[in-house]
Design a protein around this motif. Sequence first.
Motif, PDB file in Angstrom:
ATOM      1  N   ILE A  30      28.034  47.910  41.760  1.00 15.14           N
ATOM      2  CA  ILE A  30      29.142  48.875  41.717  1.00 15.14           C
ATOM      3  C   ILE A  30      30.315  48.425  42.598  1.00 15.14           C
ATOM      4  CG2 ILE A  30      29.819  51.244  42.317  1.00 15.14           C
ATOM      5  CD1 ILE A  30      28.425  51.056  39.608  1.00 15.14           C
ATOM      6  N   PRO A  31      30.097  47.979  43.837  1.00 16.30           N
ATOM      7  CA  PRO A  31      31.249  47.469  44.601  1.00 16.30           C
ATOM      8  C   PRO A  31      31.941  46.287  43.912  1.00 16.30           C
ATOM      9  CG  PRO A  31      29.429  47.898  46.073  1.00 16.30           C
ATOM     10  CD  PRO A  31      28.902  48.056  44.676  1.00 16.30           C
ATOM     11  N   LEU A  32      31.157  45.410  43.262  1.00 13.76           N
ATOM     12  CA  LEU A  32      31.770  44.296  42.533  1.00 13.76           C
ATOM     13  C   LEU A  32      32.607  44.799  41.356  1.00 13.76           C
ATOM     14  CD1 LEU A  32      28.864  41.678  42.573  1.00 13.76           C
ATOM     15  CD2 LEU A  32      30.992  41.652  43.916  1.00 13.76           C
ATOM     16  N   ILE A  33      32.137  45.840  40.693  1.00  9.45           N
ATOM     17  CA  ILE A  33      32.901  46.442  39.596  1.00  9.45           C
ATOM     18  C   ILE A  33      34.188  47.055  40.147  1.00  9.45           C
ATOM     19  CG2 ILE A  33      32.910  48.339  37.915  1.00  9.45           C
ATOM     20  CD1 ILE A  33      29.900  47.659  37.446  1.00  9.45           C
ATOM     21  N   PHE A  34      34.092  47.751  41.272  1.00 15.46           N
ATOM     22  CA  PHE A  34      35.289  48.322  41.895  1.00 15.46           C
ATOM     23  C   PHE A  34      36.311  47.229  42.198  1.00 15.46           C
ATOM     24  CE2 PHE A  34      33.377  52.343  42.203  1.00 15.46           C
ATOM     25  CZ  PHE A  34      34.294  53.250  42.732  1.00 15.46           C
ATOM     26  N   ILE A  35      35.851  46.162  42.814  1.00 17.03           N
ATOM     27  CA  ILE A  35      36.751  45.052  43.166  1.00 17.03           C
ATOM     28  C   ILE A  35      37.385  44.466  41.914  1.00 17.03           C
ATOM     29  CG2 ILE A  35      36.823  42.699  44.100  1.00 17.03           C
ATOM     30  CD1 ILE A  35      34.627  43.667  46.119  1.00 17.03           C
ATOM     31  N   SER A  36      36.597  44.288  40.870  1.00 12.14           N
ATOM     32  CA  SER A  36      37.145  43.706  39.640  1.00 12.14           C
ATOM     33  C   SER A  36      38.165  44.630  38.990  1.00 12.14           C
ATOM     34  CB  SER A  36      36.028  43.339  38.654  1.00 12.14           C
ATOM     35  OG  SER A  36      35.398  44.484  38.155  1.00 12.14           O
ATOM     36  N   ILE A  37      37.941  45.939  39.030  1.00  8.09           N
ATOM     37  CA  ILE A  37      38.922  46.879  38.471  1.00  8.09           C
ATOM     38  C   ILE A  37      40.219  46.838  39.277  1.00  8.09           C
ATOM     39  CG2 ILE A  37      39.434  49.338  38.090  1.00  8.09           C
ATOM     40  CD1 ILE A  37      36.421  49.669  37.382  1.00  8.09           C
ATOM     41  N   VAL A  38      40.098  46.804  40.589  1.00 12.31           N
ATOM     42  CA  VAL A  38      41.293  46.733  41.441  1.00 12.31           C
ATOM     43  C   VAL A  38      42.060  45.442  41.157  1.00 12.31           C
ATOM     44  CG1 VAL A  38      42.079  46.462  43.838  1.00 12.31           C
ATOM     45  CG2 VAL A  38      40.406  48.242  43.252  1.00 12.31           C
ATOM     46  N   LEU A  39      41.364  44.317  41.078  1.00 11.57           N
ATOM     47  CA  LEU A  39      42.030  43.035  40.829  1.00 11.57           C
ATOM     48  C   LEU A  39      42.623  42.969  39.423  1.00 11.57           C
ATOM     49  CD1 LEU A  39      39.573  40.553  42.603  1.00 11.57           C
ATOM     50  CD2 LEU A  39      41.807  41.390  43.420  1.00 11.57           C
ATOM     51  N   LEU A  40      41.924  43.489  38.434  1.00  9.68           N
ATOM     52  CA  LEU A  40      42.451  43.507  37.069  1.00  9.68           C
ATOM     53  C   LEU A  40      43.701  44.379  36.989  1.00  9.68           C
ATOM     54  CD1 LEU A  40      42.176  42.723  34.087  1.00  9.68           C
ATOM     55  CD2 LEU A  40      40.703  44.717  33.793  1.00  9.68           C
ATOM     56  N   THR A  41      43.647  45.543  37.619  1.00 11.57           N
ATOM     57  CA  THR A  41      44.819  46.423  37.642  1.00 11.57           C
ATOM     58  C   THR A  41      45.993  45.730  38.312  1.00 11.57           C
ATOM     59  OG1 THR A  41      43.383  48.363  37.707  1.00 11.57           O
ATOM     60  CG2 THR A  41      45.668  48.678  38.404  1.00 11.57           C
ATOM     61  N   HIS A  42      45.731  45.076  39.425  1.00 11.20           N
ATOM     62  CA  HIS A  42      46.787  44.376  40.153  1.00 11.20           C
ATOM     63  C   HIS A  42      47.371  43.232  39.315  1.00 11.20           C
ATOM     64  CE1 HIS A  42      48.590  41.695  43.196  1.00 11.20           C
ATOM     65  NE2 HIS A  42      48.886  42.841  43.804  1.00 11.20           N
ATOM     66  N   SER A  43      46.524  42.507  38.633  1.00 12.74           N
ATOM     67  CA  SER A  43      47.001  41.352  37.861  1.00 12.74           C
ATOM     68  C   SER A  43      47.893  41.766  36.691  1.00 12.74           C
ATOM     69  CB  SER A  43      45.830  40.517  37.351  1.00 12.74           C
ATOM     70  OG  SER A  43      45.144  41.203  36.321  1.00 12.74           O
ATOM     71  N   ARG A  44      47.780  43.000  36.238  1.00 11.55           N
ATOM     72  CA  ARG A  44      48.590  43.485  35.115  1.00 11.55           C
ATOM     73  C   ARG A  44      49.971  43.978  35.549  1.00 11.55           C
ATOM     74  NH1 ARG A  44      43.996  46.844  31.752  1.00 11.55           N
ATOM     75  NH2 ARG A  44      42.935  45.006  30.944  1.00 11.55           N
ATOM     76  N   LEU A  45      50.196  44.055  36.850  1.00  7.68           N
ATOM     77  CA  LEU A  45      51.474  44.546  37.355  1.00  7.68           C
ATOM     78  C   LEU A  45      52.436  43.392  37.594  1.00  7.68           C
ATOM     79  CD1 LEU A  45      50.167  47.120  39.990  1.00  7.68           C
ATOM     80  CD2 LEU A  45      51.166  47.619  37.748  1.00  7.68           C
ATOM     81  N   PRO A  46      53.736  43.641  37.392  1.00 10.01           N
ATOM     82  CA  PRO A  46      54.711  42.605  37.749  1.00 10.01           C
ATOM     83  C   PRO A  46      54.802  42.525  39.276  1.00 10.01           C
ATOM     84  CG  PRO A  46      55.841  44.598  37.044  1.00 10.01           C
ATOM     85  CD  PRO A  46      54.369  44.830  36.837  1.00 10.01           C
ATOM     86  N   HIS A  47      54.609  41.348  39.813  1.00  3.27           N
ATOM     87  CA  HIS A  47      54.621  41.193  41.267  1.00  3.27           C
ATOM     88  C   HIS A  47      56.040  41.141  41.810  1.00  3.27           C
ATOM     89  CE1 HIS A  47      50.374  40.846  40.912  1.00  3.27           C
ATOM     90  NE2 HIS A  47      50.464  39.764  40.175  1.00  3.27           N
TER      91      HIS A  47
END
Length: 183
Positions: A30-47
């Motif tokens: 579950i923590p790995l899933i949380f981290i992956s969701i956070v990183l996936l969400t971040h990667s979809r944003l314009p930096h």
Amino acid sequence: MSLLILQPILIRKKRLDIHRLLGKGSYLLIPLIFISIVLLTHSRLPHQGQLTDDHLVGTFNSVKDLVVLAVAFFIALKYVKDYQLHARGMIVTGLAFIEPAFIRFTLRVISDPMMAYVATILTVYAVIIYLIYLERKQASARWVFPLVLALYMIAHGMVISEVVYLPFWRDCVTWFAGLPLTT
């Protein structure tokens, strides 16, 4: 999802030892899933550059998914000795995984994003209301599905009422997009 499917099968086959072992593995999963969701969400944003309304809604939906998943997993862990509450927590955990996939499927079937969103919301509500109906005669543990329905209704209401477009949320997403998490 495989773990969520396998666990009740193990209980039915009286393999509680394996069920418990796999359950302990979820403490890492579950923590790995949380981290992956956070990183996936971040990667979809314009930096760098302007955030669109889609970015604001998408980020909000990711946060909503994390909150529902966290609540469901917390219920499942806290009530591990109460099998009725534990099972309901795990059912909601599955729902938290299915809803984001279902919206993507619905977007492929219904080309209008708002109609696809509404169709997904109504489907999720129908499933939860059906679960509430099924357990209407249970003596205990009946609060989990109404709680989750309320969480979904609040979150979806915030999107539909356009709360996610307020400056506060835009500032939060802008800050999050600026973090050096992904490239």
